[in-house]
Design a protein around this motif. Structure first.
Motif, PDB file in Angstrom:
ATOM      1  N   CYS A   1      -1.697   3.727  -1.878  1.00 56.35           N
ATOM      2  CA  CYS A   1      -3.268   3.757  -1.853  1.00 56.35           C
ATOM      3  C   CYS A   1      -3.665   2.684  -1.113  1.00 56.35           C
ATOM      4  O   CYS A   1      -2.923   1.804  -0.626  1.00 56.35           O
ATOM      5  N   LYS A   2      -4.922   2.672  -0.198  1.00 53.67           N
ATOM      6  CA  LYS A   2      -5.311   1.749   0.419  1.00 53.67           C
ATOM      7  C   LYS A   2      -5.783   0.782  -0.616  1.00 53.67           C
ATOM      8  O   LYS A   2      -6.884   0.842  -1.338  1.00 53.67           O
ATOM      9  N   LEU A   3      -5.389  -0.651  -0.188  1.00 56.07           N
ATOM     10  CA  LEU A   3      -6.161  -1.567  -1.143  1.00 56.07           C
ATOM     11  C   LEU A   3      -6.972  -2.465  -0.329  1.00 56.07           C
ATOM     12  O   LEU A   3      -7.782  -3.167  -1.019  1.00 56.07           O
TER      13      LEU A   3
ATOM     14  N   ALA B   1      -8.522  -2.621  -8.800  1.00 55.65           N
ATOM     15  CA  ALA B   1      -7.887  -2.027 -10.074  1.00 55.65           C
ATOM     16  C   ALA B   1      -6.751  -2.704 -10.091  1.00 55.65           C
ATOM     17  O   ALA B   1      -6.156  -2.860 -10.963  1.00 55.65           O
ATOM     18  N   LEU B   2      -5.760  -3.173  -8.998  1.00 55.76           N
ATOM     19  CA  LEU B   2      -4.597  -3.625  -8.956  1.00 55.76           C
ATOM     20  C   LEU B   2      -5.064  -5.121  -8.900  1.00 55.76           C
ATOM     21  O   LEU B   2      -4.062  -5.889  -9.929  1.00 55.76           O
TER      22      LEU B   2
ATOM     23  N   THR C   1     -10.718  -2.231  -1.949  1.00 49.78           N
ATOM     24  CA  THR C   1     -11.055  -0.985  -2.048  1.00 49.78           C
ATOM     25  C   THR C   1     -11.070  -0.966  -3.644  1.00 49.78           C
ATOM     26  O   THR C   1     -10.748  -1.875  -4.038  1.00 49.78           O
ATOM     27  N   GLU C   2     -11.649   0.207  -4.081  1.00 53.76           N
ATOM     28  CA  GLU C   2     -11.686   0.421  -5.296  1.00 53.76           C
ATOM     29  C   GLU C   2     -10.291   0.345  -6.116  1.00 53.76           C
ATOM     30  O   GLU C   2     -10.271   0.010  -7.051  1.00 53.76           O
ATOM     31  N   ASP C   3      -9.427   0.780  -5.407  1.00 49.96           N
ATOM     32  CA  ASP C   3      -8.011   0.667  -5.903  1.00 49.96           C
ATOM     33  C   ASP C   3      -7.514  -1.020  -5.860  1.00 49.96           C
ATOM     34  O   ASP C   3      -6.581  -1.237  -6.720  1.00 49.96           O
TER      35      ASP C   3
ATOM     36  N   GLU D   1       1.032  -1.423  -0.145  1.00 46.86           N
ATOM     37  CA  GLU D   1      -0.108  -0.135  -0.045  1.00 46.86           C
ATOM     38  C   GLU D   1       0.793   1.301   0.143  1.00 46.86           C
ATOM     39  O   GLU D   1       0.424   2.147  -0.553  1.00 46.86           O
TER      40      GLU D   1
ATOM     41  N   SER E   1     -10.171  -6.330 -13.428  1.00 48.99           N
ATOM     42  CA  SER E   1      -9.975  -5.296 -12.617  1.00 48.99           C
ATOM     43  C   SER E   1     -10.333  -5.678 -11.119  1.00 48.99           C
ATOM     44  O   SER E   1     -10.944  -4.775 -10.305  1.00 48.99           O
TER      45      SER E   1
ATOM     46  N   SER F   1       2.355   1.797  -3.641  1.00 46.75           N
ATOM     47  CA  SER F   1       1.369   2.030  -4.708  1.00 46.75           C
ATOM     48  C   SER F   1       0.675   3.286  -4.121  1.00 46.75           C
ATOM     49  O   SER F   1      -0.048   3.846  -5.002  1.00 46.75           O
TER      50      SER F   1
END
Length: 298
Positions: free
Chosen positions: A52-54, A70-71, A65-67, A47, A297, A50
């Motif tokens: 961001c919070k995953l 995505a990852l 999370t949304e991120d 995290e 995603s 990257s």
């Protein structure tokens, strides 16, 4: 001016994907030979890298999370390529038992051809293939009764999906089929629970058109033959159209149907070299006829 690169380390990505697949840090630690606090630290480090919070914790459950969504697809693909490269360079033998699910409500024959080529090239692999409804195959994958599966789902992203592509079913009938405007449309469909069926009925009800079920079967070949024999109209994807079928278009009263999503699903933590090789061949084979295939995603 040189660009500064951020490298997402494969061991951190492996921890991330395994945690998502298993649903908690304790089992993840057991699977990867690490302690639960070490797993937490690795997720935190990913995290930080990257930015961001995953993952968030909801009670004992992990939620992306949304991120994180995505990852996850990119992480699965990076790990697949890494592990495939290692297996290729080490020249490890491809062997073992592989449990594969194929959907009876999609282009089963196409995937059987890919798997047949895989079997010829890897005779030491024993395949255990199960053909069933997509929803049942996904349930079996979740229960660890399958190593991988192709399946149709109503929406994306979805758990354990590696690659997916979208297709718009087409209204079809036999070339010499004639409509009687005074009678309900005779439909050739899968039983209740099928994504195709839902698309067809929603569309007809939205248009206020009367319909009836003329033929119903879980198998795609049975539907193909029923349509070709003139028993009614149905919705099929491009890969399952047969000679002698006619596509029905919006200008004659058949509006475009909503897309369906088809995916390649597997749990990363369960995969060996044989599975990775077959996953690679399926992804390449699908990419040959669906140029829109992409890493999932979610």
């Amino acid at each position: 001016m040189s660009r500064k690169f951020t490298n997402l380390q494969t061991d951190l990505l492996r921890t991330f994907v395994t945690a998502v697949d298993l649903g908690n840090y304790t089992e993840t630690g057991q699977a990867l030979g690490r302690t639960q606090p070490a797993i937490s630290l690795q997720i935190r480090r990913l995290e930080e890298l990257s930015g961001c919070k995953l993952i968030v914790h909801q009670g004992k459950e992990l939620t992306l999370t949304e991120d994180g969504h995505a990852l996850i697809g990119y992480a699965r693909e990076i790990l697949r390529l890494n592990d495939s490269a290692v297996a290729r360079l080490s020249r490890s033998s491809i062997q073992g038992v592989l449990r594969v699910g194929l959907p009876i409500d999609y282009a089963t024959e196409f995937f059987q051809t890919i798997i047949s080529d895989f079997v010829k090239a890897n005779p030491a692999v024993t395949l255990d293939i199960r053909c069933h409804w997509s929803r049942d195959l996904l349930s079996r994958l979740h229960a660890d009764e399958l190593d991988m599966t192709i399946a149709i789902t109503d929406s994306m992203p979805a758990p354990y999906v590696s690659h997916y592509w979208s297709e718009r079913p087409k209204w079809v009938c036999a070339k010499d089929f004639h409509f009687n405007p005074d009678e309900p449309l005779p439909l050739v469909l899968h039983p209740e629970g099928c994504v195709y069926r839902d698309r067809v009925i929603e569309s007809l009800n939205g248009e206020g058109r009367k319909w009836r079920i003329a033929f119903e079967s879980p198998g795609i070949s049975a539907l193909q033959n029923a349509v070709a024999s003139g028993w009614g109209i149905s919705a099929l994807t491009t890969k399952t159209l047969l000679p002698g079928m006619r596509i029905l278009t919006p200008d004659i009263g058949f509006p475009e149907l909503a897309r369906i999503h088809v995916g390649l699903f597997y749990k990363h933590v369960r995969q060996g070299d044989a599975a990775l090789k077959l996953i690679e061949q399926i992804a390449e084979g699908v990419g040959g006829f669906r140029k829109t295939i992409k890493p999932a995603s979610g």
